[in-house]
Design a protein around this motif. Structure first.
Motif, mmCIF file in Angstrom:
data_model
loop_
_atom_site.group_PDB
_atom_site.id
_atom_site.type_symbol
_atom_site.label_atom_id
_atom_site.label_comp_id
_atom_site.label_asym_id
_atom_site.label_seq_id
_atom_site.Cartn_x
_atom_site.Cartn_y
_atom_site.Cartn_z
ATOM 1 N N ASN A 108 0.856 -1.191 0.000
ATOM 2 C CA ASN A 108 0.000 0.000 0.000
ATOM 3 C C ASN A 108 0.891 1.240 0.000
ATOM 4 N N LEU A 109 1.267 1.688 -1.179
ATOM 5 C CA LEU A 109 2.197 2.814 -1.293
ATOM 6 C C LEU A 109 1.598 4.107 -0.761
ATOM 7 N N GLN A 110 0.299 4.280 -0.940
ATOM 8 C CA GLN A 110 -0.343 5.517 -0.510
ATOM 9 C C GLN A 110 -0.189 5.702 0.999
ATOM 10 N N THR A 111 -0.444 4.643 1.750
ATOM 11 C CA THR A 111 -0.307 4.723 3.205
ATOM 12 C C THR A 111 1.163 4.804 3.616
ATOM 13 N N MET A 112 1.982 4.066 2.929
ATOM 14 C CA MET A 112 3.396 4.023 3.280
ATOM 15 C C MET A 112 4.070 5.383 3.096
ATOM 16 N N SER A 113 3.561 6.188 2.161
ATOM 17 C CA SER A 113 4.184 7.490 1.878
ATOM 18 C C SER A 113 4.146 8.432 3.068
ATOM 19 N N TRP A 114 3.282 8.166 4.059
ATOM 20 C CA TRP A 114 3.213 9.007 5.260
ATOM 21 C C TRP A 114 4.319 8.689 6.256
ATOM 22 N N LEU A 115 4.987 7.555 6.079
ATOM 23 C CA LEU A 115 5.979 7.112 7.063
ATOM 24 C C LEU A 115 7.391 7.016 6.507
ATOM 25 N N THR A 116 7.549 7.130 5.196
ATOM 26 C CA THR A 116 8.873 6.999 4.590
ATOM 27 C C THR A 116 9.746 8.200 4.911
ATOM 28 N N PHE A 117 11.056 8.013 4.754
ATOM 29 C CA PHE A 117 12.004 9.089 5.029
ATOM 30 C C PHE A 117 11.740 10.292 4.125
ATOM 31 N N LEU A 118 11.461 10.032 2.864
ATOM 32 C CA LEU A 118 11.098 11.080 1.909
ATOM 33 C C LEU A 118 9.657 10.872 1.464
ATOM 34 N N GLY A 139 6.948 20.494 8.850
ATOM 35 C CA GLY A 139 6.737 19.944 10.195
ATOM 36 C C GLY A 139 6.660 18.434 10.254
ATOM 37 N N GLN A 140 7.083 17.759 9.197
ATOM 38 C CA GLN A 140 6.986 16.293 9.170
ATOM 39 C C GLN A 140 8.272 15.662 9.716
ATOM 40 N N TRP A 141 8.609 16.013 10.951
ATOM 41 C CA TRP A 141 9.847 15.538 11.562
ATOM 42 C C TRP A 141 9.807 14.044 11.891
ATOM 43 N N TRP A 142 8.622 13.492 11.958
ATOM 44 C CA TRP A 142 8.526 12.068 12.285
ATOM 45 C C TRP A 142 9.194 11.191 11.225
ATOM 46 N N ARG A 143 9.333 11.736 10.014
ATOM 47 C CA ARG A 143 9.902 10.945 8.923
ATOM 48 C C ARG A 143 11.343 10.530 9.199
ATOM 49 N N LEU A 144 12.003 11.220 10.094
ATOM 50 C CA LEU A 144 13.393 10.890 10.394
ATOM 51 C C LEU A 144 13.528 9.534 11.084
ATOM 52 N N VAL A 145 12.460 9.085 11.743
ATOM 53 C CA VAL A 145 12.548 7.829 12.503
ATOM 54 C C VAL A 145 11.519 6.781 12.093
ATOM 55 N N THR A 146 10.378 7.192 11.528
ATOM 56 C CA THR A 146 9.298 6.222 11.258
ATOM 57 C C THR A 146 9.627 5.153 10.216
ATOM 58 N N PRO A 147 10.634 5.315 9.355
ATOM 59 C CA PRO A 147 10.938 4.194 8.449
ATOM 60 C C PRO A 147 11.253 2.890 9.170
ATOM 61 N N MET A 148 11.651 2.955 10.437
ATOM 62 C CA MET A 148 11.959 1.719 11.153
ATOM 63 C C MET A 148 10.719 0.846 11.329
ATOM 64 N N LEU A 149 9.518 1.422 11.211
ATOM 65 C CA LEU A 149 8.286 0.667 11.397
ATOM 66 C C LEU A 149 7.804 0.009 10.113
ATOM 67 N N ILE A 150 8.396 0.381 8.984
ATOM 68 C CA ILE A 150 7.976 -0.147 7.682
ATOM 69 C C ILE A 150 8.742 -1.432 7.381
ATOM 70 N N LEU A 189 17.281 7.234 13.602
ATOM 71 C CA LEU A 189 17.679 8.477 12.939
ATOM 72 C C LEU A 189 19.023 8.308 12.233
ATOM 73 N N ALA A 190 19.991 7.742 12.929
ATOM 74 C CA ALA A 190 21.332 7.589 12.356
ATOM 75 C C ALA A 190 21.320 6.659 11.152
ATOM 76 N N SER A 191 20.631 5.518 11.271
ATOM 77 C CA SER A 191 20.632 4.552 10.167
ATOM 78 C C SER A 191 19.837 5.063 8.979
ATOM 79 N N ASN A 192 18.723 5.738 9.230
ATOM 80 C CA ASN A 192 17.933 6.288 8.123
ATOM 81 C C ASN A 192 18.704 7.376 7.376
#
Length: 289
Positions: A108-118, A139-150, A189-192
């Motif tokens: 589901n790319l549409q949903t995933m786009s909210w959590l990806t680094f970019l 203000g989408q600072w969560w993107r720095l860490v949320t890729p770990m959940l994907i 954050l570091a790995s992303n």
């Protein structure tokens, strides 16, 4: 501790029952054969007591008439108890499961786009990524860490989840939930950022960068300030480091495992070693004071 021979008996005498009694009582002993005799050796300090015991129970205690208290072996905590002791570890895994379900494990790319680094948009068969600076400005600072959940596939999620459960619980039991949360976010954050810097715009995710951070943290911390919580089997450490080298060689991708976020793994490991170094030095200093 010196030992003495308390019994010298012919070889045809059955000493098995009495030996079992000594084992039940957790009495240190050994039996040897010398000059056609069987010899029972025990510590000198309890030799008289063992002789007296043999006079009373030469055949042992098959009916268990003696009330011998047994050493209580600590029971391994049940799954529910482990969850209570590791709420942050369990919470991260639960979030990963929820995100896996919502994103259909990457389909589901549409949903995933909210959590990806970019952030990205889909146009036909192409993905168009939004610059990171634009996302952060919005203000989408969560993107720095949320890729770990994907995660991309059930095997990806299962393997990462298993190792996070193993390593996360160790750190949470030793350093607490708040420290584990801080380390998890830092390693993510570091790995992303490392993957973005060296791999360029693209889709990447998973807990593996965090896992290598946790591994490095436990590894170096244990070397400087040993404690049971961080004592990893040597085989585990070797296996994960060998796997990292195989991924870096490109062999893993060649045999069909897909693209590997090598920069994320290395970035997480390096930062984890640094936190382990700082934490281990602090732990050693605290013990010495």
């Amino acid at each position: 501790m010196s030992t003495v021979a308390v019994l010298r008996l012919p070889l045809n005498v059955d000493l098995g029952g009495f030996v079992k009694l000594l084992q039940r009582m957790q009495v240190p002993h050994r039996v040897s054969e010398e000059a056609g005799e069987q010899v029972l050796w025990v510590p000198d300090a309890i030799s008289d007591d063992v002789r007296t015991l043999y006079q009373r129970f030469p055949a042992g205690d098959p009916d268990q008439q003696l009330d011998i208290p047994q050493e209580q072996v600590p029971k391994r905590p049940g799954f529910v108890q482990q969850l209570r002791h590791s709420p942050l570890t369990a919470g991260v895994l639960l979030l990963s499961l929820i995100v896996g379900a919502v994103t259909m494990l990457g389909d589901n790319l549409q949903t995933m786009s909210w959590l990806t680094f970019l952030q990205f948009r889909v146009a036909g068969e192409y993905l168009y990524f939004t610059p990171l600076a634009d996302s952060l400005a919005a203000g989408q600072w969560w993107r720095l860490v949320t890729p770990m959940l994907i995660h991309f596939g059930i095997l990806h999620l299962a393997m990462n989840g298993m190792w996070y459960w193993e390593l996360g619980r160790r750190i949470e039991s030793r350093q607490g939930s708040i420290n584990l949360l801080g380390l998890t976010l830092l390693f993510s954050l570091a790995s992303n950022y490392a993957q973005y810097t060296f791999g360029g715009p693209g889709l990447f995710g998973g807990l593996s960068g965090v896992l290598y951070g946790l591994l490095g943290h436990c590894w170096i911390y244990q070397m400087l300030a040993p404690n049971p919580a961080y004592r990893l089997p040597r085989g585990v450490l070797v296996m994960m480091l060998v796997w990292l080298l195989l991924c870096l060689s490109g062999l893993v991708s060649m045999i069909g495992f897909g693209e590997i976020a090598n920069a994320a793994h290395v970035g997480g490991l390096v930062v984890g070693c640094v936190t382990g170094l700082l934490g281990g030095l602090y732990g050693r200093r605290k013990r010495a004071s």
